[in-house]
Design an enzyme around this catalytic site. Structure first.
Site: not given
Ligand code: ATP
Length: 322
Positions: A157, A161-162
């Site tokens: 994935d 965004e990731n």
């Molecule tokens: P979904 O689970 O619906 O696919 P997601 O993968 O974005 O969504 P999370 O992994 O919970 O869900 O992340 C939520 C948000 O928090 C993300 O949009 C990201 O911008 C921010 N985020 C996640 N991990 C980090 C990190 N390690 N440092 C800073 N921001 C983060």
């Protein structure tokens, strides 16, 4: 204090348990060991908050996952895979998982804090990237993918965004919820994929469809090469400002991917076009960087990466994103 109690009850030598290299180090944090700050973002099953370790003052991203919500939506498997895959990683380009713990309601993953958010945001704001900037991010993403594969994991994935950015604008790849862990005893990496076939298929209907590899759409097992397809999509996007297989509906996106319906904007750099065309190849084994074509080493030799010093990328100054 609570942590003193834990140290005393630890059956092994406890003198260096505060050393990060100690095997028990990572088990020694719990909810009350952190002060929680602002919410960084919300996922479908999670909230990510800034967490300050009271012991060291260091800041982390704490991902809090709601247990009931996960069970109700049948996501236990993804949550476990994310934890298991992340805990295999040890690389500057990948979010590190420091500790996990839980309380009655939630699971908590303590991760590297990536304060500058998603590469996606910068692409939206600044693309097309200049050659130097795009090359730098492509190189970091490629090195991170190389590490992921070396640890027996396929991310599946990879998308802007990731790809998070830290204080110094270096990347930290995250979101291993769709990852596949290749069993260490499997004689061939191309062997049995049956257990995960459905997981792979169902994933294509969550999140964004734009980065799905053609082999996944053909219901073939996804291998390491799926991450190379995604790398091709990200490189395209940095230079074009949009993903390569955009359409009004998921169905139309899937059609474009399956047919490799690929077009480049006029001003797209020639050398970038060449690498993208060699990554966005329908047949995984013919993709540049596949095992059959000489592996990731061969990909590093592509003229797109000319001038990259692979040994010092992580220590180098990131290009200014503005
Ligand atoms: P979904 O689970 O619906 O696919 P997601 O993968 O974005 O969504 P999370 O992994 O919970 O869900 O992340 C939520 C948000 O928090 C993300 O949009 C990201 O911008 C921010 N985020 C996640 N991990 C980090 C990190 N390690 N440092 C800073 N921001 C983060």
């Amino acid at each position: 204090s609570k942590s003193t109690t834990m140290t005393q009850s630890t059956p092994t030598t406890t003198t260096d348990v505060d050393n990060p290299a100690h095997p028990l180090y990572r088990h020694r944090r719990t909810v009350v060991d952190f002060e929680y700050g602002p919410v960084l973002g919300e996922g479908s099953y999670s909230t990510v908050l800034v967490g300050k370790d009271k012991k060291t003052g260091k800041h982390y991203a704490v991902k809090k996952l709601d247990k009931a919500h996960i069970v109700k939506n049948d996501k236990v498997k993804y949550v476990m895979i994310e934890r298991d895959a992340l805990s295999k990683m040890n690389h500057p380009g990948i979010v590190r998982l420091y500790w996990t713990f839980k309380d009655n309601r939630s699971l908590y993953y303590v991760l590297d804090l990536a304060r500058n958010g998603e590469l996606y945001t910068y692409i939206r704001r600044l693309a097309p990237f200049d050659m130097n900037t795009a090359q730098f991010y492509a190189a970091e993403i490629l090195l991170a993918i190389e590490h992921i594969h070396s640890r027996g994991v396929i991310h599946r994935d990879i998308k802007p965004e990731n790809i998070l950015l830290d204080d110094n604008l270096h990347i930290k790849i995250t979101d291993f919820g769709s990852a596949k862990i290749i069993p260490p005893d499997s004689a061939s990496k191309k062997s049995d994929d049956s257990e995960d076939g459905n997981a792979g298929r169902s994933r294509s209907f969550v999140g964004t469809a734009e980065y799905v590899s053609p082999e996944l759409l053909r219901s073939e097992p996804t291998l390491q090469e799926a991450d190379l397809w995604a790398l091709g999509c990200v490189i395209y996007q940095m230079h074009a400002g949009r993903s390569p297989f955009k359409a009004a509906t998921d169905y139309l996106i899937f059609q474009k991917i399956k047919n490799r319906d690929l077009a480049f904007p006029e001003d797209f750099p020639e050398v970038a076009k060449d690498i993208v065309e060699k990554l966005l190849v329908l047949e995984p084994s013919a993709r540049l960087g596949s095992e059959a074509t000489g592996g990731i080493e061969a990909l590093k030799q592509h003229p797109y990466f000319e001038g990259v010093d692979w040994e010092t990328v992580w220590e180098s100054q990131a290009p200014p994103l503005k």
